[in-house]
Design a protein around this motif. Structure first.
Motif, short mmCIF file in Angstrom:
data_model
loop_
_atom_site.label_atom_id
_atom_site.label_comp_id
_atom_site.label_asym_id
_atom_site.label_seq_id
_atom_site.Cartn_x
_atom_site.Cartn_y
_atom_site.Cartn_z
N ALA A 40 0.83 -1.21 0.00
CA ALA A 40 0.00 0.00 0.00
C ALA A 40 0.86 1.26 0.00
CB ALA A 40 -0.93 -0.02 1.21
N ASP A 41 2.10 1.11 0.47
CA ASP A 41 3.05 2.23 0.51
C ASP A 41 3.84 2.39 -0.78
OD1 ASP A 41 4.43 -0.16 0.82
OD2 ASP A 41 5.50 0.46 2.62
N GLY A 42 3.56 1.53 -1.79
CA GLY A 42 4.24 1.62 -3.08
C GLY A 42 5.56 0.89 -3.14
N VAL A 43 5.96 0.21 -2.08
CA VAL A 43 7.24 -0.50 -2.02
C VAL A 43 7.10 -1.89 -2.64
CG1 VAL A 43 9.01 -1.44 -0.46
CG2 VAL A 43 7.97 0.79 0.01
N HIS A 44 8.09 -2.28 -3.43
CA HIS A 44 8.11 -3.58 -4.12
C HIS A 44 8.08 -4.73 -3.12
CE1 HIS A 44 9.29 -6.42 -7.32
NE2 HIS A 44 10.08 -6.96 -6.40
N VAL A 45 7.15 -5.68 -3.33
CA VAL A 45 7.05 -6.88 -2.51
C VAL A 45 7.55 -8.09 -3.29
CG1 VAL A 45 5.43 -8.46 -1.35
CG2 VAL A 45 5.14 -5.98 -1.12
N GLY A 46 7.24 -8.13 -4.58
CA GLY A 46 7.64 -9.26 -5.40
C GLY A 46 7.12 -9.13 -6.81
N THR A 47 7.27 -10.21 -7.57
CA THR A 47 6.80 -10.29 -8.95
C THR A 47 5.96 -11.55 -9.09
OG1 THR A 47 8.85 -9.21 -9.67
CG2 THR A 47 7.56 -10.34 -11.36
N VAL A 48 4.81 -11.41 -9.73
CA VAL A 48 3.89 -12.54 -9.89
C VAL A 48 4.49 -13.61 -10.78
CG1 VAL A 48 1.63 -13.26 -10.79
CG2 VAL A 48 1.85 -11.07 -9.59
N ALA A 93 -6.30 -12.42 -0.37
CA ALA A 93 -7.09 -11.55 0.51
C ALA A 93 -6.40 -10.20 0.74
CB ALA A 93 -7.33 -12.24 1.85
N LEU A 94 -5.09 -10.13 0.50
CA LEU A 94 -4.36 -8.87 0.68
C LEU A 94 -4.43 -7.96 -0.54
CD1 LEU A 94 -1.07 -9.91 2.53
CD2 LEU A 94 -3.10 -8.80 3.47
N VAL A 95 -4.96 -8.45 -1.66
CA VAL A 95 -5.01 -7.65 -2.88
C VAL A 95 -6.08 -6.57 -2.75
CG1 VAL A 95 -5.43 -7.64 -5.38
CG2 VAL A 95 -4.15 -9.52 -4.31
N ALA A 96 -5.65 -5.30 -2.85
CA ALA A 96 -6.58 -4.18 -2.77
C ALA A 96 -7.02 -3.73 -4.16
CB ALA A 96 -5.94 -3.01 -2.03
N ASP A 97 -6.09 -3.77 -5.14
CA ASP A 97 -6.39 -3.26 -6.46
C ASP A 97 -5.35 -3.76 -7.45
OD1 ASP A 97 -7.78 -1.82 -8.37
OD2 ASP A 97 -6.98 0.13 -7.77
N ILE A 98 -5.73 -3.79 -8.71
CA ILE A 98 -4.79 -4.02 -9.80
C ILE A 98 -4.85 -2.78 -10.65
CG2 ILE A 98 -4.20 -5.39 -11.82
CD1 ILE A 98 -6.24 -7.05 -9.22
N ALA A 124 -1.87 -3.88 2.54
CA ALA A 124 -0.92 -3.69 3.64
C ALA A 124 0.38 -3.10 3.09
CB ALA A 124 -0.62 -5.02 4.33
N ASN A 125 1.07 -2.34 3.91
CA ASN A 125 2.40 -1.85 3.53
C ASN A 125 3.33 -3.04 3.30
OD1 ASN A 125 1.62 0.82 3.70
ND2 ASN A 125 2.53 1.14 5.72
N ALA A 126 4.36 -2.84 2.50
CA ALA A 126 5.27 -3.94 2.13
C ALA A 126 5.86 -4.64 3.34
CB ALA A 126 6.38 -3.40 1.23
N ASP A 127 6.29 -3.88 4.35
CA ASP A 127 6.93 -4.51 5.51
C ASP A 127 5.96 -5.39 6.29
OD1 ASP A 127 5.53 -2.28 6.47
OD2 ASP A 127 7.02 -1.82 8.02
N VAL A 128 4.68 -5.07 6.24
CA VAL A 128 3.66 -5.89 6.90
C VAL A 128 3.27 -7.06 5.99
CG1 VAL A 128 1.30 -5.91 7.81
CG2 VAL A 128 2.80 -3.95 8.25
N GLY A 148 3.92 -24.07 2.66
CA GLY A 148 2.74 -23.58 3.34
C GLY A 148 3.02 -22.87 4.64
N GLY A 149 4.28 -22.86 5.08
CA GLY A 149 4.62 -22.20 6.34
C GLY A 149 4.90 -20.72 6.15
N SER A 150 4.92 -19.99 7.23
CA SER A 150 5.23 -18.57 7.19
C SER A 150 6.68 -18.35 6.86
CB SER A 150 4.91 -17.94 8.55
OG SER A 150 5.31 -16.59 8.58
N ALA A 151 6.95 -17.26 6.13
CA ALA A 151 8.32 -16.96 5.72
C ALA A 151 9.10 -16.27 6.82
CB ALA A 151 8.33 -16.09 4.46
N THR A 152 8.48 -15.94 7.92
CA THR A 152 9.18 -15.25 9.00
C THR A 152 9.43 -16.15 10.17
OG1 THR A 152 7.09 -14.44 9.89
CG2 THR A 152 8.34 -12.99 8.42
#
Length: 86
Positions: free
Chosen positions: A16-24, A54-59, A68-72, A82-86
């Motif tokens: 949501a903050d415009g920061v790169h999270v990844g590439t589809v 569920a995190l997708v707000a818009d395309i 959510a912001n990238a860090d979140v 299937g496990g969490s990456a953190t």
């Protein structure tokens, strides 16, 4: 809710903050599979991560914007098993 069917391969995923999270890589079930190139560092490097749809707000302009912001958003990522990456 965003039109999930308009998510395209190689689209940039940004927080949501415009920061790169990844590439589809592609949409798989109820998650976006990210390319291995955006897999992070250390033990997370070299395999796919997933972001819940569920995190997708818009395309917009070919980019997938998350609610959510990238860090979140990365705390919601799952690894291939299937496990969490953190």
């Amino acid at each position: 809710m965003a039109d999930i069917s308009s998510i395209r391969e190689h689209a940039e995923v940004i927080g949501a903050d415009g920061v790169h999270v990844g590439t589809v890589d592609h949409v798989e079930g109820n998650r976006i599979k990210l390319t291995k190139a955006d897999s992070g560092m250390g033990s997370h490097k070299g395999h796919h991560h997933y972001v819940p749809l569920a995190l997708v707000a818009d395309i917009e302009d070919g980019k997938v914007r998350l609610s959510a912001n990238a860090d979140v958003a990365v705390t919601f990522e799952e690894e291939a098993g299937g496990g969490s990456a953190t």
